[in-house]
Write a protein that holds these residues in place. Structure first.
Motif, PDB file in Angstrom:
ATOM      1  N   LEU A   3       0.813  -1.204   0.000  1.00  0.00           N
ATOM      2  CA  LEU A   3       0.000   0.000   0.000  1.00  0.00           C
ATOM      3  C   LEU A   3       0.851   1.259   0.000  1.00  0.00           C
ATOM      4  N   ASN A   4       0.311   2.280  -0.606  1.00  0.00           N
ATOM      5  CA  ASN A   4       0.881   3.620  -0.608  1.00  0.00           C
ATOM      6  C   ASN A   4      -0.236   4.540  -0.147  1.00  0.00           C
ATOM      7  N   VAL A   5      -0.149   4.981   1.103  1.00  0.00           N
ATOM      8  CA  VAL A   5      -1.229   5.704   1.751  1.00  0.00           C
ATOM      9  C   VAL A   5      -0.965   7.206   1.669  1.00  0.00           C
ATOM     10  N   PHE A   6      -1.977   7.956   1.241  1.00  0.00           N
ATOM     11  CA  PHE A   6      -1.907   9.406   1.147  1.00  0.00           C
ATOM     12  C   PHE A   6      -3.081   9.979   1.929  1.00  0.00           C
ATOM     13  N   TRP A   7      -2.790  10.830   2.923  1.00  0.00           N
ATOM     14  CA  TRP A   7      -3.746  11.233   3.948  1.00  0.00           C
ATOM     15  C   TRP A   7      -3.899  12.742   3.952  1.00  0.00           C
ATOM     16  N   ASP A   8      -5.109  13.216   3.674  1.00  0.00           N
ATOM     17  CA  ASP A   8      -5.453  14.634   3.739  1.00  0.00           C
ATOM     18  C   ASP A   8      -6.008  14.893   5.144  1.00  0.00           C
ATOM     19  N   ASN A   9      -5.119  15.243   6.071  1.00  0.00           N
ATOM     20  CA  ASN A   9      -5.483  15.333   7.479  1.00  0.00           C
ATOM     21  C   ASN A   9      -6.616  16.319   7.741  1.00  0.00           C
ATOM     22  N   SER A  10      -6.553  17.495   7.160  1.00  0.00           N
ATOM     23  CA  SER A  10      -7.573  18.504   7.426  1.00  0.00           C
ATOM     24  C   SER A  10      -8.957  18.046   6.976  1.00  0.00           C
ATOM     25  N   ASN A  11      -9.036  17.454   5.803  1.00  0.00           N
ATOM     26  CA  ASN A  11     -10.319  16.995   5.295  1.00  0.00           C
ATOM     27  C   ASN A  11     -10.905  15.925   6.201  1.00  0.00           C
ATOM     28  N   ILE A  12     -10.103  14.951   6.584  1.00  0.00           N
ATOM     29  CA  ILE A  12     -10.584  13.855   7.430  1.00  0.00           C
ATOM     30  C   ILE A  12     -11.039  14.396   8.789  1.00  0.00           C
ATOM     31  N   TRP A  13     -10.274  15.313   9.363  1.00  0.00           N
ATOM     32  CA  TRP A  13     -10.629  15.857  10.674  1.00  0.00           C
ATOM     33  C   TRP A  13     -11.867  16.741  10.600  1.00  0.00           C
ATOM     34  N   LEU A  14     -11.906  17.670   9.637  1.00  0.00           N
ATOM     35  CA  LEU A  14     -13.031  18.607   9.559  1.00  0.00           C
ATOM     36  C   LEU A  14     -14.357  17.897   9.289  1.00  0.00           C
ATOM     37  N   VAL A  15     -14.356  16.949   8.371  1.00  0.00           N
ATOM     38  CA  VAL A  15     -15.599  16.227   8.086  1.00  0.00           C
ATOM     39  C   VAL A  15     -15.944  15.314   9.260  1.00  0.00           C
ATOM     40  N   PHE A  31     -13.932  16.656  19.759  1.00  0.00           N
ATOM     41  CA  PHE A  31     -13.742  15.560  18.812  1.00  0.00           C
ATOM     42  C   PHE A  31     -12.274  15.430  18.432  1.00  0.00           C
ATOM     43  N   ARG A  32     -11.780  14.196  18.417  1.00  0.00           N
ATOM     44  CA  ARG A  32     -10.404  13.912  18.022  1.00  0.00           C
ATOM     45  C   ARG A  32     -10.379  12.646  17.161  1.00  0.00           C
ATOM     46  N   ILE A  33      -9.377  12.577  16.302  1.00  0.00           N
ATOM     47  CA  ILE A  33      -9.117  11.361  15.522  1.00  0.00           C
ATOM     48  C   ILE A  33      -8.062  10.546  16.267  1.00  0.00           C
ATOM     49  N   SER A 175     -12.228   7.490  16.231  1.00  0.00           N
ATOM     50  CA  SER A 175     -12.364   8.803  16.856  1.00  0.00           C
ATOM     51  C   SER A 175     -12.600   8.639  18.350  1.00  0.00           C
ATOM     52  N   PHE A 176     -12.421   9.757  19.056  1.00  0.00           N
ATOM     53  CA  PHE A 176     -12.764   9.791  20.472  1.00  0.00           C
ATOM     54  C   PHE A 176     -13.160  11.217  20.835  1.00  0.00           C
ATOM     55  N   ILE A 177     -13.785  11.338  21.990  1.00  0.00           N
ATOM     56  CA  ILE A 177     -14.160  12.636  22.536  1.00  0.00           C
ATOM     57  C   ILE A 177     -13.249  12.859  23.741  1.00  0.00           C
ATOM     58  N   SER A 178     -12.424  13.880  23.668  1.00  0.00           N
ATOM     59  CA  SER A 178     -11.418  14.134  24.695  1.00  0.00           C
ATOM     60  C   SER A 178     -12.038  14.163  26.095  1.00  0.00           C
ATOM     61  N   ASN A 179     -11.478  13.349  26.969  1.00  0.00           N
ATOM     62  CA  ASN A 179     -11.900  13.238  28.381  1.00  0.00           C
ATOM     63  C   ASN A 179     -13.342  12.766  28.570  1.00  0.00           C
ATOM     64  N   LYS A 180     -13.908  12.131  27.547  1.00  0.00           N
ATOM     65  CA  LYS A 180     -15.298  11.666  27.663  1.00  0.00           C
ATOM     66  C   LYS A 180     -15.477  10.248  27.115  1.00  0.00           C
ATOM     67  N   ARG A 181     -15.074  10.039  25.854  1.00  0.00           N
ATOM     68  CA  ARG A 181     -15.223   8.721  25.226  1.00  0.00           C
ATOM     69  C   ARG A 181     -13.914   8.361  24.533  1.00  0.00           C
ATOM     70  N   TRP A 182     -13.414   7.178  24.828  1.00  0.00           N
ATOM     71  CA  TRP A 182     -12.181   6.719  24.184  1.00  0.00           C
ATOM     72  C   TRP A 182     -12.527   5.934  22.922  1.00  0.00           C
ATOM     73  N   ALA A 183     -11.597   5.863  22.007  1.00  0.00           N
ATOM     74  CA  ALA A 183     -11.800   5.092  20.776  1.00  0.00           C
ATOM     75  C   ALA A 183     -11.885   3.609  21.132  1.00  0.00           C
ATOM     76  N   SER A 184     -12.832   2.918  20.511  1.00  0.00           N
ATOM     77  CA  SER A 184     -12.933   1.476  20.742  1.00  0.00           C
ATOM     78  C   SER A 184     -11.803   0.767  19.993  1.00  0.00           C
ATOM     79  N   LYS A 185     -11.525  -0.443  20.386  1.00  0.00           N
ATOM     80  CA  LYS A 185     -10.425  -1.185  19.753  1.00  0.00           C
ATOM     81  C   LYS A 185     -10.890  -1.990  18.554  1.00  0.00           C
ATOM     82  N   THR A 186     -12.185  -2.108  18.372  1.00  0.00           N
ATOM     83  CA  THR A 186     -12.707  -2.856  17.218  1.00  0.00           C
ATOM     84  C   THR A 186     -13.820  -2.102  16.554  1.00  0.00           C
TER      85      THR A 186
END
Length: 186
Positions: A3-15, A31-33, A175-186
């Motif tokens: 794989l060759n992964v190309f990541w548009d961080n702002s787009n993924i975060w804002l949406v 909200f956090r990624i 994703s997770f919500i800072s100090n409220k919900r952690w990202a699940s592992k699955t």
């Protein structure tokens, strides 16, 4: 080739924040990624040959960029416009990295693009144009995006010519919500 992964961080975060507004109203500011989980979701137990992330500064968040580097991702940071405060050339930097990879790789592999941005296609430029070029050179393509913000032409192109993967089913994992919900592992 992998794989060759190309990541548009702002787009993924804002949406992603917009998706948060639907799933967890009122928590958009927190909200956090979860970058490692998102990277794992994208990679899906496959070999990664190259990974590239485009993002903008300020804010100059060295911890954020280091998290990407720790995942083995090449980080390209672009300054924001002094007058507008908007991003300048982030998409273009990612598109150039895609073009360079297409031309410089010893053999084609799979390009995985994390964005929902399909702008510029009608003018013969943009992410869809780069994906067309990849296919022309024997590459496979995947687009990973939030359905809520994916350009319809980009999504249709990916569905017809490669693979489209929605992030909504993985929302609680990537994703997770800072100090409220952690990202699940699955």
């Amino acid at each position: 080739m992998g794989l060759n992964v190309f990541w548009d961080n702002s787009n993924i975060w804002l949406v992603g924040r917009k998706v948060c507004e639907i799933n967890e109203p009122g928590d958009e500011a927190l909200f956090r990624i979860h970058f490692a989980h998102l990277f794992d979701f994208v990679v899906n137990d496959r070999n990664v040959d190259f990974a590239y992330l485009g993002g903008s500064i300020p804010p100059n968040n060295d911890d954020l960029w280091q998290r990407f580097r720790d995942l083995g991702v090449v980080v390209a940071q672009q300054e924001r416009g002094a007058q507008s405060g908007g991003e300048i050339a982030v998409d273009e930097a990612i598109q150039l990295a895609i073009a360079d990879r297409i031309l410089d790789a010893d053999e084609p592999g799979t390009i995985v693009l994390l964005t929902g941005d399909g702008n510029g296609y009608s003018e013969g430029k943009g992410f869809i144009k780069k994906l067309e070029q990849a296919i022309k050179h024997g590459w496979e393509i995947e687009v990973v995006s939030w359905d809520a913000g994916c350009n319809r032409y980009l999504r249709t192109f990916a569905e017809e010519k490669g693979v489209y993967r929605s992030l909504e089913p993985a929302y609680s994992r990537v994703s997770f919500i800072s100090n409220k919900r952690w990202a699940s592992k699955t």
